[in-house]
Design a protein around this motif. Structure first.
Motif, PDB file in Angstrom:
ATOM      1  N   LEU A   1      10.979  -2.884   7.150  1.00 42.14           N
ATOM      2  CA  LEU A   1      11.436  -3.033   5.763  1.00 42.14           C
ATOM      3  C   LEU A   1      10.295  -2.822   4.769  1.00 42.14           C
ATOM      4  CD1 LEU A   1      13.755  -6.155   6.211  1.00 42.14           C
ATOM      5  CD2 LEU A   1      14.490  -3.820   5.714  1.00 42.14           C
ATOM      6  N   LEU A   2       9.122  -3.339   5.098  1.00 45.61           N
ATOM      7  CA  LEU A   2       7.962  -3.151   4.225  1.00 45.61           C
ATOM      8  C   LEU A   2       7.554  -1.683   4.163  1.00 45.61           C
ATOM      9  CD1 LEU A   2       5.788  -6.225   5.307  1.00 45.61           C
ATOM     10  CD2 LEU A   2       6.969  -5.941   3.122  1.00 45.61           C
ATOM     11  N   ALA A   3       7.490  -1.045   5.331  1.00 47.26           N
ATOM     12  CA  ALA A   3       7.090   0.362   5.377  1.00 47.26           C
ATOM     13  C   ALA A   3       8.068   1.236   4.601  1.00 47.26           C
ATOM     14  CB  ALA A   3       6.985   0.824   6.825  1.00 47.26           C
ATOM     15  N   LYS A   4       9.354   0.943   4.737  1.00 53.40           N
ATOM     16  CA  LYS A   4      10.363   1.721   4.023  1.00 53.40           C
ATOM     17  C   LYS A   4      10.199   1.570   2.516  1.00 53.40           C
ATOM     18  CE  LYS A   4      15.380   2.333   3.543  1.00 53.40           C
ATOM     19  NZ  LYS A   4      16.725   1.844   3.958  1.00 53.40           N
TER      20      LYS A   4
ATOM     21  N   TYR B   1      -8.610   2.810   2.861  1.00 54.61           N
ATOM     22  CA  TYR B   1      -7.574   1.788   2.774  1.00 54.61           C
ATOM     23  C   TYR B   1      -7.266   1.480   1.317  1.00 54.61           C
ATOM     24  CZ  TYR B   1      -9.161   1.285   7.569  1.00 54.61           C
ATOM     25  OH  TYR B   1      -9.520   1.554   8.863  1.00 54.61           O
ATOM     26  N   GLU B   2      -6.045   1.097   1.079  1.00 55.36           N
ATOM     27  CA  GLU B   2      -5.580   0.823  -0.277  1.00 55.36           C
ATOM     28  C   GLU B   2      -4.697  -0.422  -0.279  1.00 55.36           C
ATOM     29  OE1 GLU B   2      -2.966   3.074  -3.799  1.00 55.36           O
ATOM     30  OE2 GLU B   2      -3.487   4.128  -1.933  1.00 55.36           O
ATOM     31  N   CYS B   3      -4.847  -1.233  -1.328  1.00 57.19           N
ATOM     32  CA  CYS B   3      -3.977  -2.396  -1.500  1.00 57.19           C
ATOM     33  C   CYS B   3      -2.804  -2.007  -2.384  1.00 57.19           C
ATOM     34  CB  CYS B   3      -4.748  -3.556  -2.127  1.00 57.19           C
ATOM     35  SG  CYS B   3      -5.979  -4.289  -1.045  1.00 57.19           S
ATOM     36  N   LYS B   4      -1.600  -2.053  -1.835  1.00 59.03           N
ATOM     37  CA  LYS B   4      -0.402  -1.672  -2.583  1.00 59.03           C
ATOM     38  C   LYS B   4       0.493  -2.883  -2.796  1.00 59.03           C
ATOM     39  CE  LYS B   4      -0.044   3.204  -1.254  1.00 59.03           C
ATOM     40  NZ  LYS B   4       0.915   4.278  -0.908  1.00 59.03           N
ATOM     41  N   LEU B   5       1.083  -2.964  -3.978  1.00 60.56           N
ATOM     42  CA  LEU B   5       2.026  -4.046  -4.251  1.00 60.56           C
ATOM     43  C   LEU B   5       3.392  -3.669  -3.710  1.00 60.56           C
ATOM     44  CD1 LEU B   5       1.135  -5.308  -7.837  1.00 60.56           C
ATOM     45  CD2 LEU B   5      -0.006  -5.694  -5.647  1.00 60.56           C
ATOM     46  N   VAL B   6       4.100  -4.684  -3.234  1.00 60.04           N
ATOM     47  CA  VAL B   6       5.415  -4.447  -2.655  1.00 60.04           C
ATOM     48  C   VAL B   6       6.382  -5.534  -3.086  1.00 60.04           C
ATOM     49  CG1 VAL B   6       4.954  -5.734  -0.522  1.00 60.04           C
ATOM     50  CG2 VAL B   6       6.634  -3.877  -0.505  1.00 60.04           C
TER      51      VAL B   6
ATOM     52  N   ARG C   1       1.191  -8.124  -1.716  1.00 65.17           N
ATOM     53  CA  ARG C   1       0.381  -6.914  -1.545  1.00 65.17           C
ATOM     54  C   ARG C   1       0.191  -6.616  -0.067  1.00 65.17           C
ATOM     55  NH1 ARG C   1      -5.754  -8.825  -3.300  1.00 65.17           N
ATOM     56  NH2 ARG C   1      -5.987 -10.447  -1.703  1.00 65.17           N
ATOM     57  N   VAL C   2       0.039  -5.333   0.209  1.00 62.49           N
ATOM     58  CA  VAL C   2      -0.102  -4.857   1.583  1.00 62.49           C
ATOM     59  C   VAL C   2      -1.321  -3.949   1.659  1.00 62.49           C
ATOM     60  CG1 VAL C   2       0.995  -3.604   3.472  1.00 62.49           C
ATOM     61  CG2 VAL C   2       2.400  -4.951   1.894  1.00 62.49           C
ATOM     62  N   ILE C   3      -2.157  -4.164   2.665  1.00 61.14           N
ATOM     63  CA  ILE C   3      -3.289  -3.271   2.900  1.00 61.14           C
ATOM     64  C   ILE C   3      -2.806  -2.116   3.770  1.00 61.14           C
ATOM     65  CG2 ILE C   3      -5.620  -3.046   3.830  1.00 61.14           C
ATOM     66  CD1 ILE C   3      -5.911  -6.084   3.430  1.00 61.14           C
ATOM     67  N   VAL C   4      -2.917  -0.919   3.221  1.00 58.31           N
ATOM     68  CA  VAL C   4      -2.372   0.278   3.877  1.00 58.31           C
ATOM     69  C   VAL C   4      -3.495   1.269   4.141  1.00 58.31           C
ATOM     70  CG1 VAL C   4      -0.818   2.237   3.595  1.00 58.31           C
ATOM     71  CG2 VAL C   4      -0.128  -0.017   2.782  1.00 58.31           C
ATOM     72  N   GLN C   5      -3.500   1.830   5.348  1.00 61.92           N
ATOM     73  CA  GLN C   5      -4.442   2.907   5.653  1.00 61.92           C
ATOM     74  C   GLN C   5      -3.886   4.226   5.128  1.00 61.92           C
ATOM     75  OE1 GLN C   5      -5.929   3.151   9.707  1.00 61.92           O
ATOM     76  NE2 GLN C   5      -6.086   5.388   9.559  1.00 61.92           N
ATOM     77  N   THR C   6      -4.677   4.875   4.298  1.00 62.03           N
ATOM     78  CA  THR C   6      -4.245   6.160   3.772  1.00 62.03           C
ATOM     79  C   THR C   6      -4.505   7.248   4.807  1.00 62.03           C
ATOM     80  OG1 THR C   6      -6.381   6.478   2.695  1.00 62.03           O
ATOM     81  CG2 THR C   6      -4.631   5.448   1.396  1.00 62.03           C
TER      82      THR C   6
ATOM     83  N   LEU D   1       7.463   0.775   0.881  1.00 63.21           N
ATOM     84  CA  LEU D   1       6.203   1.376   0.458  1.00 63.21           C
ATOM     85  C   LEU D   1       6.157   2.883   0.676  1.00 63.21           C
ATOM     86  CD1 LEU D   1       3.818  -1.341   1.932  1.00 63.21           C
ATOM     87  CD2 LEU D   1       4.050  -0.797  -0.496  1.00 63.21           C
ATOM     88  N   LYS D   2       7.141   3.385   1.459  1.00 62.73           N
ATOM     89  CA  LYS D   2       7.183   4.814   1.818  1.00 62.73           C
ATOM     90  C   LYS D   2       5.919   5.226   2.568  1.00 62.73           C
ATOM     91  CE  LYS D   2      10.236   6.193  -2.017  1.00 62.73           C
ATOM     92  NZ  LYS D   2      10.570   4.835  -2.427  1.00 62.73           N
ATOM     93  N   VAL D   3       5.564   4.424   3.568  1.00 68.96           N
ATOM     94  CA  VAL D   3       4.407   4.715   4.424  1.00 68.96           C
ATOM     95  C   VAL D   3       4.817   4.509   5.881  1.00 68.96           C
ATOM     96  CG1 VAL D   3       2.771   3.980   2.646  1.00 68.96           C
ATOM     97  CG2 VAL D   3       3.542   2.319   4.367  1.00 68.96           C
ATOM     98  N   PRO D   4       4.109   5.112   6.831  1.00 73.47           N
ATOM     99  CA  PRO D   4       4.375   4.831   8.243  1.00 73.47           C
ATOM    100  C   PRO D   4       4.091   3.363   8.554  1.00 73.47           C
ATOM    101  CG  PRO D   4       2.970   6.768   7.985  1.00 73.47           C
ATOM    102  CD  PRO D   4       3.026   6.109   6.649  1.00 73.47           C
ATOM    103  N   MET D   5       4.889   2.770   9.409  1.00 70.29           N
ATOM    104  CA  MET D   5       4.696   1.367   9.744  1.00 70.29           C
ATOM    105  C   MET D   5       3.310   1.132  10.348  1.00 70.29           C
ATOM    106  SD  MET D   5       7.046  -1.127  12.097  1.00 70.29           S
ATOM    107  CE  MET D   5       6.235  -0.641  13.616  1.00 70.29           C
TER     108      MET D   5
END
Length: 482
Positions: free
Chosen positions: A232-235, A162-167, A147-152, A237-241
């Motif tokens: 690689l993670l950002a790609k 912030y959101e926890c997304k699985l990758v 899982r990755v903590i991502v700032q929306t 998840l389709k989010v900015p690094m």
């Protein structure tokens, strides 16, 4: 020879009666890239069966929603999940029928500061989680999941969210190469020896090609992780690094689970210990709580899948936390005298995989307790309380098995060998609930690739389903303590 034999002319191996549930398990486990994904896969099974999600954080869910004929689940830390169904004839004090398992397996986890390099290679620092057979991780096609903590996206004038997304990166990006035999001839006389700190560093890329690909300024990108790994993670998840704030990542094998053997009678997969028992317990609960069965039920039927069993269970999402105690009290209400009576009417099946007799190492098993693949669920007993099983709890499951002609086996470890343990003794002591330890027999426990038999999946599912359906009636005919 096979083609010439009249009984063996076939274009593919035959479909066995147990293939349906085995195929369903393959679909399940191929989505379980980490403990977080295991919970996600379990949620899919439960929601499809009509279970409703509730929240530990919302007291209204517990005071207004829970009622007879209701089916519910909640998660903790995204890595632990508990589901329960309230019988149509349930009243406070009737008790609980519970199965318990765990979602975690021994893996290599990415360190908080993972950036490592040497001799022109970019490597990822990892930490050993649990007691893995780490030699099996060499020369495998590996990737990362978790899982990755991502700032929306931020809105003007409002604080960020912030959101926890699985990758899961679905291709090989890492490898731990072995040392050539020509440089390690001592392996023949000394065995395969490795240092967990220095020899388990997976390779991500070469520094040379990384520079040629112009992946950015490695020094400025991150002090903690390789820029390439974050890309690689950002790609994926389709989010900015820049939106990636932190993560919990594990390495995992990219080879899918499959059936194998001449008759497709074996399952080969990562994490059979204990994703197999997590799957079987969940499927058994679902099957036992269809509308007709649940309408007749008097108890609350539950499955609890914990995290961190492989490292002792002492965490907020582990079996050694206060989770189960508070959960049963919260469901039951404030009358502690009635709650105590309910506990005495309850039963827990602690389900964790068992050791099958290995044909190449038969001396490792006690001669009278040798579980065989395809011969059923294994009851595990240890007089030193490494397992919670006793004669009473064994009797209850044996009676259900006999009624339905379902095979059972028994396991005791040799006196000259140590014995593993499970969540069973922890929960039995914390809750005061009668407990039985069981497991499907398997080979290669804690290897990156484990193996069990398809027939045991079906028979274990049938047994645990009937445990849910029949425990209360059987228990009412048994007198132990007045």
């Amino acid at each position: 020879i096979v083609a010439a034999h009249p009984d063996l002319t076939m274009s593919s191996p035959p479909v066995c009666s147990e293939s349906s549930i085995s195929d369903e398990f393959l679909h399940f486990v191929n989505g379980c890239h980490s403990e977080f994904h295991a919970v996600q896969q379990t949620i899919k099974l439960l929601t499809k069966a009509g279970f409703e999600e509730i929240s530990e954080r919302n007291d209204v869910d517990w005071t207004t929603k829970i009622k007879p004929m209701g089916k519910y689940f909640f998660t903790r830390n995204q890595s632990c999940i508990i589901a329960f169904a309230v019988g149509g004839n349930y009243k406070n004090g009737n008790g609980f029928a519970i199965t318990g398992a765990h979602t975690d397996s021994p893996v290599l986890k990415v360190k908080p500061v993972s950036k490592d390099q040497g001799s022109g290679f970019m490597q990822v620092g990892v930490e050993c989680y649990g007691g893995g057979l780490w030699n099996t991780w060499f020369d495998r096609n590996l990737t990362v999941a978790g899982r990755v903590i991502v700032q929306t996206e931020e809105e003007d004038g409002k604080p960020p969210k912030y959101e926890c997304k699985l990758v899961h990166i679905p291709r090989p990006i890492l490898c731990i190469p072995n040392l050539a035999i020509h440089l390690n001839r001592g392996i023949y006389t000394e065995g395969f020896k490795y240092n967990k700190q220095t020899h388990l560093l997976p390779i991500l890329a070469t520094e040379m090609l990384n520079k040629e690909m112009k992946m950015g300024d490695e020094a400025k990108a991150s002090d903690e992780h390789h820029f390439l790994l974050l890309v690689l993670l950002a790609k994926e998840l389709k989010v900015p690094m820049s939106s990636i704030k932190d993560f919990d990542l594990s390495l995992c094998d990219t080879q899918p689970a499959c059936l194998h053997g001449a008759w497709n009678e074996f399952i080969s997969a990562r994490g059979l210990d204990n994703l197999m028992m997590s799957f079987i317990c969940t499927k058994a609960l679902i099957a036992a709580t269809d509308e007709k069965s649940l309408k007749e039920a008097k108890q609350i039927q539950m499955v609890a899948l914990f995290d961190n069993e492989e490292v002792g269970s002492t965490s907020q999402q582990g079996a050694n936390s206060n989770l189960m105690v508070r959960l049963l009290q919260r469901i039951h209400g404030d009358d502690m005298k009635v709650y105590d009576a309910a506990i005495r009417k309850s039963f827990l099946v602690s389900a964790d995989m068992a050791h099958a007799l290995h044909p190449n190492y038969t001396s490792k098993h006690e001669h009278n307790h040798r579980p065989i693949i395809h011969k059923g669920l294994v009851i595990k007993k240890n007089s030193n309380q490494r397992y919670a099983t006793n004669a009473i709890t064994t009797f209850i499951l044996e009676e259900i098995a006999k009624k339905h002609k379902i095979p059972l086996q028994k396991f005791v470890v040799r006196n000259d060998m140590g014995c593993g343990s499970t969540i069973g003794p922890l929960l039995s002591a914390k809750l005061g609930i009668r407990t039985l330890d069981v497991g499907v027999p398997q080979f290669a426990m804690h290897s990156i690739r484990e193996m069990c038999g398809t027939r045991d999946v079906l028979s274990s599912f049938e047994l645990l389903k009937n445990f849910y359906l029949e425990f209360e009636g059987l228990d009412s005919s048994l007198t132990v303590d007045k």
